[in-house]
Design a protein around this motif. Structure first.
Motif, PDB file in Angstrom:
ATOM      1  N   ILE A  54      -3.648   0.689 -31.256  1.00 10.41           N
ATOM      2  CA  ILE A  54      -3.671   1.568 -32.438  1.00 10.41           C
ATOM      3  C   ILE A  54      -2.477   1.281 -33.340  1.00 10.41           C
ATOM      4  N   SER A  55      -1.289   1.181 -32.758  1.00 11.49           N
ATOM      5  CA  SER A  55      -0.067   0.983 -33.544  1.00 11.49           C
ATOM      6  C   SER A  55      -0.053  -0.386 -34.213  1.00 11.49           C
ATOM      7  N   THR A  56      -0.583  -1.404 -33.511  1.00  9.03           N
ATOM      8  CA  THR A  56      -0.603  -2.749 -34.085  1.00  9.03           C
ATOM      9  C   THR A  56      -1.430  -2.793 -35.367  1.00  9.03           C
ATOM     10  N   HIS A  57      -2.564  -2.112 -35.376  1.00 10.89           N
ATOM     11  CA  HIS A  57      -3.401  -2.079 -36.574  1.00 10.89           C
ATOM     12  C   HIS A  57      -2.794  -1.160 -37.647  1.00 10.89           C
ATOM     13  N   LYS A  58      -2.213  -0.064 -37.219  1.00 10.50           N
ATOM     14  CA  LYS A  58      -1.631   0.866 -38.185  1.00 10.50           C
ATOM     15  C   LYS A  58      -0.414   0.263 -38.875  1.00 10.50           C
ATOM     16  N   LEU A  59       0.350  -0.556 -38.141  1.00 10.86           N
ATOM     17  CA  LEU A  59       1.569  -1.153 -38.683  1.00 10.86           C
ATOM     18  C   LEU A  59       1.362  -2.595 -39.133  1.00 10.86           C
ATOM     19  N   ASP A  60       0.119  -2.967 -39.375  1.00 13.59           N
ATOM     20  CA  ASP A  60      -0.173  -4.289 -39.924  1.00 13.59           C
ATOM     21  C   ASP A  60       0.593  -4.461 -41.236  1.00 13.59           C
ATOM     22  N   PRO A  61       1.423  -5.525 -41.354  1.00 16.26           N
ATOM     23  CA  PRO A  61       2.237  -5.694 -42.566  1.00 16.26           C
ATOM     24  C   PRO A  61       1.427  -5.808 -43.853  1.00 16.26           C
ATOM     25  N   TYR A  62       0.160  -6.238 -43.759  1.00 25.25           N
ATOM     26  CA  TYR A  62      -0.699  -6.363 -44.935  1.00 25.25           C
ATOM     27  C   TYR A  62      -1.331  -5.027 -45.323  1.00 25.25           C
ATOM     28  N   ARG A  63      -1.260  -4.045 -44.455  1.00 27.57           N
ATOM     29  CA  ARG A  63      -1.930  -2.766 -44.687  1.00 27.57           C
ATOM     30  C   ARG A  63      -1.085  -1.889 -45.607  1.00 27.57           C
ATOM     31  N   PRO A  64      -1.649  -1.405 -46.724  1.00 21.55           N
ATOM     32  CA  PRO A  64      -0.886  -0.508 -47.605  1.00 21.55           C
ATOM     33  C   PRO A  64      -0.439   0.741 -46.861  1.00 21.55           C
ATOM     34  N   LEU A 103      14.227  -1.837 -42.527  1.00 22.45           N
ATOM     35  CA  LEU A 103      13.063  -1.685 -43.394  1.00 22.45           C
ATOM     36  C   LEU A 103      11.744  -1.834 -42.637  1.00 22.45           C
ATOM     37  N   ALA A 104      11.575  -2.935 -41.924  1.00 18.63           N
ATOM     38  CA  ALA A 104      10.329  -3.216 -41.202  1.00 18.63           C
ATOM     39  C   ALA A 104      10.564  -4.433 -40.318  1.00 18.63           C
ATOM     40  N   GLY A 105       9.518  -4.823 -39.598  1.00 22.04           N
ATOM     41  CA  GLY A 105       9.615  -6.005 -38.767  1.00 22.04           C
ATOM     42  C   GLY A 105       9.673  -7.269 -39.596  1.00 22.04           C
ATOM     43  N   MET A 106       9.977  -8.379 -38.946  1.00 22.89           N
ATOM     44  CA  MET A 106      10.099  -9.645 -39.665  1.00 22.89           C
ATOM     45  C   MET A 106       8.723 -10.156 -40.077  1.00 22.89           C
ATOM     46  N   ILE A 107       8.711 -10.965 -41.136  1.00 25.96           N
ATOM     47  CA  ILE A 107       7.478 -11.582 -41.624  1.00 25.96           C
ATOM     48  C   ILE A 107       7.802 -13.029 -42.000  1.00 25.96           C
ATOM     49  N   TYR A 108       6.943 -13.946 -41.615  1.00 25.95           N
ATOM     50  CA  TYR A 108       7.219 -15.360 -41.861  1.00 25.95           C
ATOM     51  C   TYR A 108       6.964 -15.743 -43.320  1.00 25.95           C
ATOM     52  N   MET A 141       1.900 -21.181 -48.794  1.00 24.74           N
ATOM     53  CA  MET A 141       1.157 -20.034 -48.297  1.00 24.74           C
ATOM     54  C   MET A 141       1.880 -18.754 -48.700  1.00 24.74           C
ATOM     55  N   GLN A 142       1.135 -17.662 -48.735  1.00 27.78           N
ATOM     56  CA  GLN A 142       1.725 -16.371 -49.095  1.00 27.78           C
ATOM     57  C   GLN A 142       1.441 -15.343 -48.004  1.00 27.78           C
ATOM     58  N   THR A 143       2.500 -14.704 -47.533  1.00 28.62           N
ATOM     59  CA  THR A 143       2.362 -13.583 -46.615  1.00 28.62           C
ATOM     60  C   THR A 143       2.730 -12.305 -47.357  1.00 28.62           C
ATOM     61  N   GLU A 144       2.407 -11.164 -46.757  1.00 30.54           N
ATOM     62  CA  GLU A 144       2.662  -9.885 -47.411  1.00 30.54           C
ATOM     63  C   GLU A 144       3.300  -8.902 -46.431  1.00 30.54           C
ATOM     64  N   LEU A 145       4.041  -7.977 -46.988  1.00 27.11           N
ATOM     65  CA  LEU A 145       4.692  -6.942 -46.187  1.00 27.11           C
ATOM     66  C   LEU A 145       4.766  -5.664 -47.004  1.00 27.11           C
ATOM     67  N   ASN A 146       4.283  -4.557 -46.432  1.00 27.21           N
ATOM     68  CA  ASN A 146       4.384  -3.245 -47.064  1.00 27.21           C
ATOM     69  C   ASN A 146       5.401  -2.416 -46.295  1.00 27.21           C
ATOM     70  N   ALA A 147       6.331  -1.798 -47.017  1.00 28.20           N
ATOM     71  CA  ALA A 147       7.389  -1.042 -46.368  1.00 28.20           C
ATOM     72  C   ALA A 147       7.937   0.005 -47.323  1.00 28.20           C
ATOM     73  N   VAL A 148       8.881   0.810 -46.828  1.00 29.06           N
ATOM     74  CA  VAL A 148       9.532   1.830 -47.638  1.00 29.06           C
ATOM     75  C   VAL A 148      10.904   2.105 -47.041  1.00 29.06           C
ATOM     76  N   ILE A 149      11.871   2.415 -47.903  1.00 23.94           N
ATOM     77  CA  ILE A 149      13.205   2.807 -47.455  1.00 23.94           C
ATOM     78  C   ILE A 149      13.367   4.295 -47.742  1.00 23.94           C
ATOM     79  N   ASN A 150      13.852   5.047 -46.760  1.00 21.25           N
ATOM     80  CA  ASN A 150      13.919   6.504 -46.884  1.00 21.25           C
ATOM     81  C   ASN A 150      15.323   7.049 -47.088  1.00 21.25           C
ATOM     82  N   LYS A 151      16.333   6.218 -46.931  1.00 23.98           N
ATOM     83  CA  LYS A 151      17.714   6.670 -47.089  1.00 23.98           C
ATOM     84  C   LYS A 151      18.458   5.722 -48.014  1.00 23.98           C
ATOM     85  N   ALA A 152      19.232   6.278 -48.903  1.00 26.50           N
ATOM     86  CA  ALA A 152      20.051   5.447 -49.792  1.00 26.50           C
ATOM     87  C   ALA A 152      21.153   4.767 -48.985  1.00 26.50           C
TER      88      ALA A 152
END
Length: 348
Positions: free
Chosen positions: A110-120, A189-194, A199-210
């Motif tokens: 469940i977590s692997t699909h939920k935290l897919d870096p391509y997933r908005p 921020l998030a896990g690493m992405i190659y 080629m183009q990879t994608e990563l969706n993330a957010v920062i919550n603290k300044a």
């Protein structure tokens, strides 16, 4: 000669001191990050570890217990050489690990699909929902030898070894590389992405603290790998606007020639800011056609997809023999545009 009892105390103290020293070298960022995606990943690590400890700790404890209870000097321990089976013991030995594996597998799947870096993103944090009216901030990333280049297509700027984003705003990274495969990693921020050339990879993330957070390459890429680091700034909206304005005021233009000069290998490159960027430069980097006269990969693939040389013969187009190389690229593209425009006119 020193006795064992005399050195046992100092040895334990030394071991404790070394352990404390090693613990002080890390802030355990992975388990206490400033971004929601990284936090969910850290929680997954903790959950998986606790589930595995449910079987590991009892096994270690029982191993020590049996070794103590059935030691040679314990004459009171029961000796039963004919014992060979216990249904209750078999049920415990097999059922408990099986249940743990099932739980661990379900949580991981469940977590692997939920935290897919391509997933908005579907949330900002555990307590804050995602505002559907907020557009993610797009940042285009290029790993060079040995530095990081960041494009802000909406803002029209670019930076080297420095990146910033507003707090609680989704970030959509698009990543590629020039020559060497690399790995983009901001632990907070998030896990690493190659990042890979062409080629183009994608990563969706957010920062919550300044704050200011460390970023790095987590994949060895040559001599300058150790200095391939950058700073990630989590800023409030007003501070982010000021950061963008500063880049537009103090920066220079990132032209095609400036990029080609920047792409040359260099170690521990200082922070640079660019007030403007040539249109389509990132796409040219991605398609490996920044240099004059070099055919873009997207154009080359379009030719192949259309049937290659045979297709153009049926279209009465005479193309150079080296259509799949960078030579005569401008001529090839011009001929293809001419065919496409004539075809559109004929359809009308």
């Amino acid at each position: 000669m020193l006795k064992i009892k005399e050195i046992r105390g100092p040895a334990w103290l030394s071991a404790a001191a070394l352990t404390a020293t090693l613990a002080g070298c890390s802030k355990a960022v992975v388990l206490n990050p400033a971004g929601d995606v990284a936090k969910q990943q850290g929680d997954l690590v903790i959950t998986a570890t606790l589930l595995m400890l449910l079987i590991i700790v009892p096994v270690i404890f029982l191993t020590l217990l049996f070794a103590w209870k059935y030691r040679q000097s314990n004459t009171e321990a029961k000796y039963d050489p004919e014992w060979h089976h216990s249904t209750a013991l078999e049920l415990v030995i097999w059922t408990v690990p099986l249940l743990i594996i099932i739980a661990l597998g379900a949580i991981t799947w469940i977590s692997t699909h939920k935290l897919d870096p391509y997933r908005p993103l579907d949330r900002i944090s555990a307590t804050k929902a995602l505002d559907p009216n907020v557009k993610p901030l797009e940042i285009q990333v290029v790993s060079l030898d040995w530095k990081w280049l960041f494009f802000y297509p909406e803002q029209g700027i670019a930076t080297v070894n420095e990146v910033a984003a507003p707090v609680d705003r989704p970030i959509h990274f698009k990543l590629t590389s020039t020559h060497t495969m690399n790995a983009f990693y901001v632990p907070d921020l998030a896990g690493m992405i190659y990042t890979m050339p062409g080629m183009q990879t994608e990563l969706n993330a957010v920062i919550n603290k300044a704050g200011v957070y460390g970023g790095k390459s987590s994949h060895y890429s040559g001599a300058g790998f150790a200095g391939m680091t950058f700073k990630f700034h989590g800023l409030e909206n007003e501070q982010f606007d000021q950061w963008i304005a500063k880049a537009k005021t103090e920066g220079k233009a990132l032209t095609r020639d400036a990029y080609l000069d920047l792409a040359k290998p260099s170690e521990r490159n200082p922070v640079e800011r660019f007030a403007s960027v040539d249109e389509g430069l990132y796409n040219k980097v991605l398609n490996r056609c920044v240099e004059d006269g070099k055919m873009c990969m997207s154009e080359m693939m379009a030719i192949d997809a259309a049937g290659g040389k045979a297709h153009h013969k049926t279209s009465s187009v005479t193309l150079p023999l080296d259509v799949c190389t960078s030579k005569d690229a401008d001529r090839v593209v011009a001929l293809l545009d001419e065919v496409a425009s004539s075809g559109a006119v004929a359809q009308q």
